[in-house]
Design a protein around this motif. Structure first.
Motif, short mmCIF file in Angstrom:
data_model
loop_
_atom_site.label_atom_id
_atom_site.label_comp_id
_atom_site.label_asym_id
_atom_site.label_seq_id
_atom_site.Cartn_x
_atom_site.Cartn_y
_atom_site.Cartn_z
N ALA A 1 -1.82 17.50 -7.98
CA ALA A 1 -1.27 15.56 -7.85
C ALA A 1 -0.11 15.53 -9.17
O ALA A 1 -0.33 16.17 -10.38
N ASP A 2 0.85 14.76 -8.34
CA ASP A 2 1.72 14.24 -9.40
C ASP A 2 1.58 12.82 -9.92
O ASP A 2 1.52 12.20 -8.97
N PRO A 3 1.92 13.54 -11.50
CA PRO A 3 1.54 12.03 -11.82
C PRO A 3 2.42 11.14 -11.60
O PRO A 3 1.78 10.05 -11.19
N VAL A 4 3.17 11.08 -10.77
CA VAL A 4 4.91 9.99 -10.82
C VAL A 4 3.19 9.33 -9.43
O VAL A 4 3.97 7.98 -9.18
N LYS A 5 3.31 9.98 -8.67
CA LYS A 5 2.56 10.11 -7.41
C LYS A 5 0.96 8.99 -7.35
O LYS A 5 1.37 8.37 -6.84
N VAL A 6 0.68 9.68 -8.50
CA VAL A 6 -0.36 9.02 -8.52
C VAL A 6 0.04 7.35 -8.93
O VAL A 6 -1.02 6.44 -8.42
N ARG A 7 0.23 7.04 -9.88
CA ARG A 7 0.21 5.89 -10.56
C ARG A 7 1.41 5.09 -9.37
O ARG A 7 0.85 3.90 -9.17
N ALA A 8 2.15 5.63 -8.24
CA ALA A 8 2.93 4.51 -7.14
C ALA A 8 1.41 4.29 -6.29
O ALA A 8 1.75 3.09 -6.32
N VAL A 9 0.77 5.58 -6.84
CA VAL A 9 -0.52 5.04 -5.78
C VAL A 9 -1.54 3.71 -6.08
O VAL A 9 -1.75 2.98 -5.41
N TRP A 10 -1.73 4.16 -7.46
CA TRP A 10 -2.24 3.29 -7.93
C TRP A 10 -2.02 2.03 -7.45
O TRP A 10 -2.19 0.75 -7.83
N ASN A 11 -0.31 2.30 -8.34
CA ASN A 11 0.07 1.13 -8.80
C ASN A 11 0.18 -0.34 -7.16
O ASN A 11 -0.04 -1.53 -7.41
N ALA A 12 0.22 0.31 -6.19
CA ALA A 12 0.61 0.21 -4.65
C ALA A 12 -0.99 -0.72 -4.48
O ALA A 12 -0.82 -1.80 -4.19
N ASN A 13 -2.19 -0.16 -4.53
CA ASN A 13 -3.27 -0.30 -3.58
C ASN A 13 -4.13 -0.44 -4.59
O ASN A 13 -5.25 -1.27 -4.31
N TYR A 14 -4.25 -0.61 -6.02
CA TYR A 14 -5.15 -1.46 -7.00
C TYR A 14 -4.45 -1.87 -7.64
O TYR A 14 -5.26 -3.31 -7.68
N PHE A 15 -3.64 -1.84 -9.14
CA PHE A 15 -2.94 -2.77 -10.03
C PHE A 15 -2.35 -3.68 -9.69
O PHE A 15 -2.15 -4.46 -10.12
N GLY A 16 -1.60 -3.71 -8.34
CA GLY A 16 -0.67 -4.80 -8.20
C GLY A 16 -1.26 -5.86 -7.28
O GLY A 16 -1.77 -6.80 -7.44
N PHE B 1 -5.96 12.94 0.61
CA PHE B 1 -6.03 11.62 0.07
C PHE B 1 -7.07 11.38 -0.64
O PHE B 1 -7.48 10.41 -0.92
N SER B 2 -7.11 11.59 -1.67
CA SER B 2 -7.83 11.71 -2.97
C SER B 2 -7.37 10.18 -3.78
O SER B 2 -8.52 9.15 -3.73
N GLN B 3 -6.29 9.80 -4.29
CA GLN B 3 -5.85 9.27 -4.46
C GLN B 3 -5.81 7.70 -3.89
O GLN B 3 -6.49 6.51 -4.26
N TYR B 4 -5.68 8.20 -2.63
CA TYR B 4 -5.48 6.55 -1.86
C TYR B 4 -7.13 6.86 -1.91
O TYR B 4 -6.85 4.62 -1.72
N GLY C 1 1.02 -1.31 -0.24
CA GLY C 1 0.32 0.14 0.41
C GLY C 1 0.55 1.38 -0.39
O GLY C 1 2.29 1.02 0.36
N ALA C 2 0.05 2.37 -0.81
CA ALA C 2 0.79 3.65 -0.16
C ALA C 2 -0.49 4.38 -0.62
O ALA C 2 -1.48 4.52 -0.70
N ALA C 3 0.60 6.12 0.75
CA ALA C 3 -0.75 7.05 0.31
C ALA C 3 -0.18 8.12 -0.69
O ALA C 3 -0.79 8.60 -0.90
N MET C 4 1.35 8.81 -0.27
CA MET C 4 1.60 9.77 -1.06
C MET C 4 0.32 10.92 -0.72
O MET C 4 -0.21 11.40 -2.36
N PRO C 5 -0.04 11.28 0.24
CA PRO C 5 -1.27 12.66 -0.04
C PRO C 5 -0.78 13.54 -0.13
O PRO C 5 0.65 14.72 -0.13
N GLU C 6 -1.21 14.33 -1.26
CA GLU C 6 -1.35 15.73 -1.87
C GLU C 6 -2.80 16.22 -2.33
O GLU C 6 -3.81 15.54 -3.19
N PRO C 7 -3.14 17.86 -2.69
CA PRO C 7 -4.23 18.51 -2.75
C PRO C 7 -4.39 18.32 -4.29
O PRO C 7 -3.12 17.99 -5.50
N LEU C 8 -5.25 17.66 -4.82
CA LEU C 8 -5.66 17.99 -6.56
C LEU C 8 -5.30 18.78 -6.86
O LEU C 8 -4.94 18.81 -8.22
N LYS C 9 -4.74 19.37 -6.60
CA LYS C 9 -4.94 20.86 -7.87
C LYS C 9 -3.05 20.57 -7.83
O LYS C 9 -2.51 20.90 -8.99
#
Length: 210
Positions: free
Chosen positions: A87-102, A135-138, A77-85
């Motif tokens: 949103a860093d593509p690298v962090k977004v991918r990392a969160v989704w890879n850990a929490n969902y795609f994996g 925590f939008s992506q998490y 799992g990963a969180a990497m919280p940040e405001p939507l405004k």
């Protein structure tokens, strides 16, 4: 009993590995940090396989080298919280890879390797606790995981797919925002809840309390 724990070098994964290790368990641990993984495997007398769960090829190769499983635990799992405004593509991918795609790749390649009566445990999140600024992506990735778990239950015959829903857990994940919230529980409490469920009849949803 053949058991595979993915994300084994994290707080919950390592605690669960220790809780399930025993004479009647053949334990395989997987994670990205080879040094931590090797140390934990040596401590517990377990096998270890390094894999980056964001890559389907890694997951496919991981399952290709394993015996049929009785227990499969997805603790990455990963969180990497940040405001939507911001949103860093690298962090977004990392969160989704850990929490969902994996988890998706693990379900794709792992469900067919489960023995009848096997149990799959996915670490989810309580929506009311993660609907918070930053925590939008998490929150979104954990919601997607919950829905995928529902479909997996329909498609997997003879296998229980359980969603583990703890409150905040005091792990390194919270270092990204300073410290764990007041009232957080320990990784060991989550691990014991999983171990107790595995020893019992088995629930589809495990709401861990402090």
């Amino acid at each position: 009993m053949n058991t595979l724990i993915l994300g084994a070098t994290g707080g919950i994964g390592a605690a669960t590995a220790r809780a399930l290790a025993g004479a009647d368990t053949t334990l395989t641990l997987s994670g990205r940090d080879e040094a931590k993984l090797s140390a934990l495997a040596t401590e517990l007398g377990a096998a270890s396989k390094v894999a980056d769960l964001g890559y389907e090829s890694h997951v496919k190769a991981l399952f290709g080298g394993l015996e049929e499983l009785d227990t499969l635990i997805y603790a990455a799992g990963a969180a990497m919280p940040e405001p939507l405004k911001d949103a860093d593509p690298v962090k977004v991918r990392a969160v989704w890879n850990a929490n969902y795609f994996g988890a998706l790749w693990v379900l794709k390649h792992g469900l067919g390797r489960m023995n009848k009566g096997g149990r799959v445990y996915l670490l989810g999140a309580r929506p009311e606790l993660v609907t918070a600024r930053g925590f939008s992506q998490y929150a979104a990735s954990k919601a997607a995981l919950a829905r995928a778990a529902e479909i997996a239950r329909m498609e997997a015959r003879g296998v229980t797919v359980a969603l583990v829903l703890p409150p905040a857990v005091d792990t390194e994940l919270w270092a990204q925002v300073g410290k764990a919230p007041k009232g957080s529980i320990s990784p060991q409490e989550v691990a014991q809840a999983i171990a107790a469920d595995r020893a019992g009849a088995g629930e589809l949803e495990i709401r861990v309390s402090g």
